[in-house]
Design a protein around this motif. Structure first.
Motif, PDB file in Angstrom:
ATOM      1  N   ALA A  68      10.690   4.909  -5.941  1.00 20.50           N
ATOM      2  CA  ALA A  68      11.791   5.145  -4.314  1.00 20.50           C
ATOM      3  C   ALA A  68      11.882   6.644  -3.950  1.00 20.50           C
ATOM      4  CB  ALA A  68      13.143   4.985  -5.018  1.00 20.50           C
ATOM      5  N   VAL A  69      11.844   7.655  -4.799  1.00 20.32           N
ATOM      6  CA  VAL A  69      11.959   8.657  -3.824  1.00 20.32           C
ATOM      7  C   VAL A  69      10.825   8.935  -3.304  1.00 20.32           C
ATOM      8  CG1 VAL A  69      12.603  11.369  -4.438  1.00 20.32           C
ATOM      9  CG2 VAL A  69      13.959   9.633  -5.577  1.00 20.32           C
ATOM     10  N   ALA A  70       9.668   8.765  -3.878  1.00 20.87           N
ATOM     11  CA  ALA A  70       8.545   9.601  -2.895  1.00 20.87           C
ATOM     12  C   ALA A  70       8.397   8.171  -1.823  1.00 20.87           C
ATOM     13  CB  ALA A  70       7.034   9.008  -4.220  1.00 20.87           C
ATOM     14  N   PHE A  71       8.665   7.547  -1.389  1.00 25.30           N
ATOM     15  CA  PHE A  71       8.151   6.579  -0.810  1.00 25.30           C
ATOM     16  C   PHE A  71       9.372   7.069   0.564  1.00 25.30           C
ATOM     17  CE2 PHE A  71       9.166   2.890   1.993  1.00 25.30           C
ATOM     18  CZ  PHE A  71       8.299   2.002   2.762  1.00 25.30           C
ATOM     19  N   ALA A  72      10.989   7.643   0.164  1.00 25.72           N
ATOM     20  CA  ALA A  72      12.054   7.977   1.465  1.00 25.72           C
ATOM     21  C   ALA A  72      11.407   9.068   1.762  1.00 25.72           C
ATOM     22  CB  ALA A  72      13.479   7.849   0.350  1.00 25.72           C
ATOM     23  N   VAL A  73      10.673   9.835   0.699  1.00 23.11           N
ATOM     24  CA  VAL A  73       9.737  11.281   1.038  1.00 23.11           C
ATOM     25  C   VAL A  73       9.206  10.931   2.428  1.00 23.11           C
ATOM     26  CG1 VAL A  73       8.863  13.592   0.915  1.00 23.11           C
ATOM     27  CG2 VAL A  73      10.857  12.087  -0.772  1.00 23.11           C
ATOM     28  N   LEU A  74       7.866   9.697   2.327  1.00 23.56           N
ATOM     29  CA  LEU A  74       7.239   9.283   2.652  1.00 23.56           C
ATOM     30  C   LEU A  74       7.359   8.947   4.267  1.00 23.56           C
ATOM     31  CD1 LEU A  74       3.606   8.936   3.009  1.00 23.56           C
ATOM     32  CD2 LEU A  74       3.828   6.757   2.567  1.00 23.56           C
ATOM     33  N   GLN A  75       9.235   8.795   4.229  1.00 23.25           N
ATOM     34  CA  GLN A  75       9.083   8.778   5.212  1.00 23.25           C
ATOM     35  C   GLN A  75       9.268   9.296   6.753  1.00 23.25           C
ATOM     36  OE1 GLN A  75      12.484   5.381   5.115  1.00 23.25           O
ATOM     37  NE2 GLN A  75      10.365   3.644   5.198  1.00 23.25           N
ATOM     38  N   ASP A 298       7.659  -7.485  12.497  1.00 25.19           N
ATOM     39  CA  ASP A 298       7.381  -6.872  12.766  1.00 25.19           C
ATOM     40  C   ASP A 298       6.742  -5.260  12.627  1.00 25.19           C
ATOM     41  OD1 ASP A 298       6.619  -8.845  15.162  1.00 25.19           O
ATOM     42  OD2 ASP A 298       8.325  -7.258  16.480  1.00 25.19           O
ATOM     43  N   ASN A 299       7.709  -5.342  11.103  1.00 22.09           N
ATOM     44  CA  ASN A 299       7.489  -4.192  10.545  1.00 22.09           C
ATOM     45  C   ASN A 299       6.693  -4.219   8.921  1.00 22.09           C
ATOM     46  OD1 ASN A 299       8.635  -2.349  13.154  1.00 22.09           O
ATOM     47  ND2 ASN A 299       9.696  -4.199  13.150  1.00 22.09           N
ATOM     48  N   TRP A 300       6.439  -5.049   8.765  1.00 21.70           N
ATOM     49  CA  TRP A 300       6.352  -5.474   7.419  1.00 21.70           C
ATOM     50  C   TRP A 300       5.605  -4.120   6.170  1.00 21.70           C
ATOM     51  CZ3 TRP A 300       1.715  -5.841   5.452  1.00 21.70           C
ATOM     52  CH2 TRP A 300       0.548  -6.181   6.342  1.00 21.70           C
ATOM     53  N   ALA A 301       4.684  -4.086   7.510  1.00 18.41           N
ATOM     54  CA  ALA A 301       3.740  -3.101   6.386  1.00 18.41           C
ATOM     55  C   ALA A 301       4.517  -1.390   5.913  1.00 18.41           C
ATOM     56  CB  ALA A 301       2.876  -2.360   7.358  1.00 18.41           C
ATOM     57  N   THR A 302       5.294  -0.670   6.989  1.00 11.87           N
ATOM     58  CA  THR A 302       6.191   0.465   5.990  1.00 11.87           C
ATOM     59  C   THR A 302       7.122   0.828   7.169  1.00 11.87           C
ATOM     60  OG1 THR A 302       6.017   1.156   8.804  1.00 11.87           O
ATOM     61  CG2 THR A 302       4.211   1.277   6.761  1.00 11.87           C
ATOM     62  N   GLY A 303       8.143  -0.480   6.806  1.00  9.89           N
ATOM     63  CA  GLY A 303      10.018  -0.170   7.952  1.00  9.89           C
ATOM     64  C   GLY A 303      10.017   0.455   8.635  1.00  9.89           C
ATOM     65  N   VAL A 304      10.944   0.494   9.542  1.00  7.99           N
ATOM     66  CA  VAL A 304      11.700   1.303   9.884  1.00  7.99           C
ATOM     67  C   VAL A 304      11.723   2.822   9.755  1.00  7.99           C
ATOM     68  CG1 VAL A 304      11.901  -0.383  11.722  1.00  7.99           C
ATOM     69  CG2 VAL A 304      13.735   0.219  10.316  1.00  7.99           C
ATOM     70  N   GLY A 305      12.564   2.457   8.798  1.00  8.63           N
ATOM     71  CA  GLY A 305      13.093   3.999   8.015  1.00  8.63           C
ATOM     72  C   GLY A 305      14.235   3.738   7.943  1.00  8.63           C
ATOM     73  N   GLY A 341      11.867  -0.219   4.902  1.00 12.09           N
ATOM     74  CA  GLY A 341      11.291  -0.101   3.964  1.00 12.09           C
ATOM     75  C   GLY A 341      10.206  -1.171   3.838  1.00 12.09           C
ATOM     76  N   GLY A 342      10.411  -1.588   4.549  1.00  7.10           N
ATOM     77  CA  GLY A 342       8.941  -2.948   4.206  1.00  7.10           C
ATOM     78  C   GLY A 342       8.011  -3.322   2.741  1.00  7.10           C
TER      79      GLY A 342
END
Length: 438
Positions: A68-75, A298-305, A341-342
């Motif tokens: 979860a933390v890694a994905f938040a950082v990736l954004q 429309d944003n299923w892959a990555t989410g909008v942040g 978050g997609g």
């Protein structure tokens, strides 16, 4: 020679939990009170981890938090713009990195995502720190929680005794509308998650009278708060707490019957409260959900942040639904997290639910863990129609309850008790290891 273990870590984490319940009831972004709680939680957790090793953390839980933390950082890391081709509407492309349009962020609101990352880190650090405590220390954090609930209850009682819509301004960086919370629904959430622990204290700690008075007070405050979801969940969680927790207690069936009589009377008040208002007006949660689902498609892959819901939601909002008041949350945390978050966020949520259900088989042996499981379950149910976990007060409470559920020490303590037998020694009941009962 004094060999008693140190207790400073218990008091340190208990103070963080108590303070979060006092000043963490705001919902706006950028509150200095939230920042203070986050700093206190991270520093306290670091202090706890700096001492000798305590209880180990279950690896699936640790990997879930790290993911979860890694994905938040990736954004908030600039990525090649080509990655987003065909995955995002052009209006929702993240800001370019230092003016270079070849690199963009996943998040359309980097500042808000950084704020959410700090929020997540603080809750995760507090959760992991509580997991390191001994089982009896984890149980000893409950009084800190109860004192925080009592302070909120006293504030709510004063407010409702003076007026139905009294608001307190200037005391905290947000307007207090119910208890010490900005939102009456979140105040109601704190009240109903307390119910299983009050029932636990009444049935298993020999505090039936004080527990009954506390339960009555919580239910009356729920009715006064006027949250429809709150009174419904309060009724359901009380019934289930009495049923599941009374099975192993020593309380008589007559006492349980009296509790159910009281609940029946409470049900009448609940029905009156629900019947007084419309369940979902035209501009309500149903419309929020429909619009959010359009954004998820429309944003299923990555989410909008994370934290960018408000900014992205406006793009999908129907013109007929635009009023003076704007939509700041989806009032369904699962849809909002999926929008922000997609697919990765959806997988993380699914992973947590799997771990929570797997823990159910273990927690059935310990009444405190059962109480925590009930509170967490109903807080998750409440998240279907609101966003309680986006306040520091309830996020820290949620972290503490999950630490109770996933703590290994309770199962080990039960195993030790199962290896003991009770003997009568000069009129006193003693627990001794099997094989040493002579």
């Amino acid at each position: 020679m004094n060999t008693r273990p140190s207790e400073w870590d218990k008091y340190l984490l208990g103070t963080v939990l108590f303070v979060s319940l006092l000043i963490g009831g705001g919902t706006a972004s950028g509150l200095y009170t939230d920042t203070l709680i986050e700093i206190a939680a991270i520093v306290s957790a670091a202090a706890v981890f700096s001492q000798t090793p305590g209880q180990s953390t279950p690896r699936p839980i640790l990997w879930l938090l790290l993911s979860a933390v890694a994905f938040a950082v990736l954004q908030i890391i600039p990525l090649p713009t080509a990655i987003f081709n065909g995955l995002r509407p052009e209006l929702l492309l993240g800001d370019p990195w230092v003016g270079d349009s070849r690199f963009r962020f996943i998040s359309v609101g980097v500042g808000r995502t950084v704020e959410c990352l700090l929020f997540l880190l603080a809750a995760a650090a507090f959760f992991l720190a509580v997991l390191r405590l001994r089982a009896e220390q984890v149980s000893a954090l409950l009084p800190f929680f109860f004192i925080g609930v009592i302070c909120n209850g006293l504030a709510g009682t004063i407010q409702y005794s003076l007026s139905d819509d009294i608001a307190i301004e200037g005391l905290l960086p947000f307007t207090i509308n119910a208890g010490l919370f900005a939102n009456r629904n979140h105040f109601a959430a704190l009240l109903f998650v307390s119910i299983p622990f009050v029932v636990y204290y009444g049935l298993f700690r020999g505090r039936l009278l004080s527990g009954s008075l506390g339960l009555i007070t919580l239910l009356l405050l729920l009715l006064a708060a006027g949250s429809r979801a709150g009174v419904l969940i309060g009724l359901a969680i009380t019934v289930l707490s009495v049923i599941f927790l009374s099975a192993r207690s020593k309380v008589s069936g007559f006492s349980v019957l009296l509790i159910f009589v009281g609940l029946s009377i409470y049900t009448i008040g609940v029905w009156t409260k629900i019947d007084a208002d419309a369940i979902d007006p035209a501009f309500g949660r149903g419309e929020f959900a429909r619009t959010t689902i359009e954004g998820i498609k429309d944003n299923w892959a990555t989410g909008v942040g994370f934290g960018s819901f408000q900014k992205a939601y406006q793009i999908y909002e129907r013109e007929s639904m635009i009023f003076q008041k704007f939509v700041n949350h989806a009032h369904n945390d699962y849809l909002e997290i999926a929008f922000e978050g997609g697919v990765p966020a959806m997988l993380l949520m699914a992973g947590y639910f799997v771990l929570l259900l797997a823990a159910l088989a273990r927690v059935r042996r310990d009444p405190l863990q059962k109480a925590a499981f009930l509170s967490v379950s109903f807080l998750l149910i409440h998240s279907l129609v609101d966003y309680p976990l986006r306040t520091e007060a309830l996020a820290m409470t949620f972290a503490y309850m999950n630490a109770i559920i996933f703590h290994k020490g309770f199962a080990e303590r039960f195993s030790r008790k199962s290896e003991m037998i009770e003997i009568d020694h000069n009129g006193d009941k003693l627990l001794v290891p099997i094989g040493n009962s002579s």
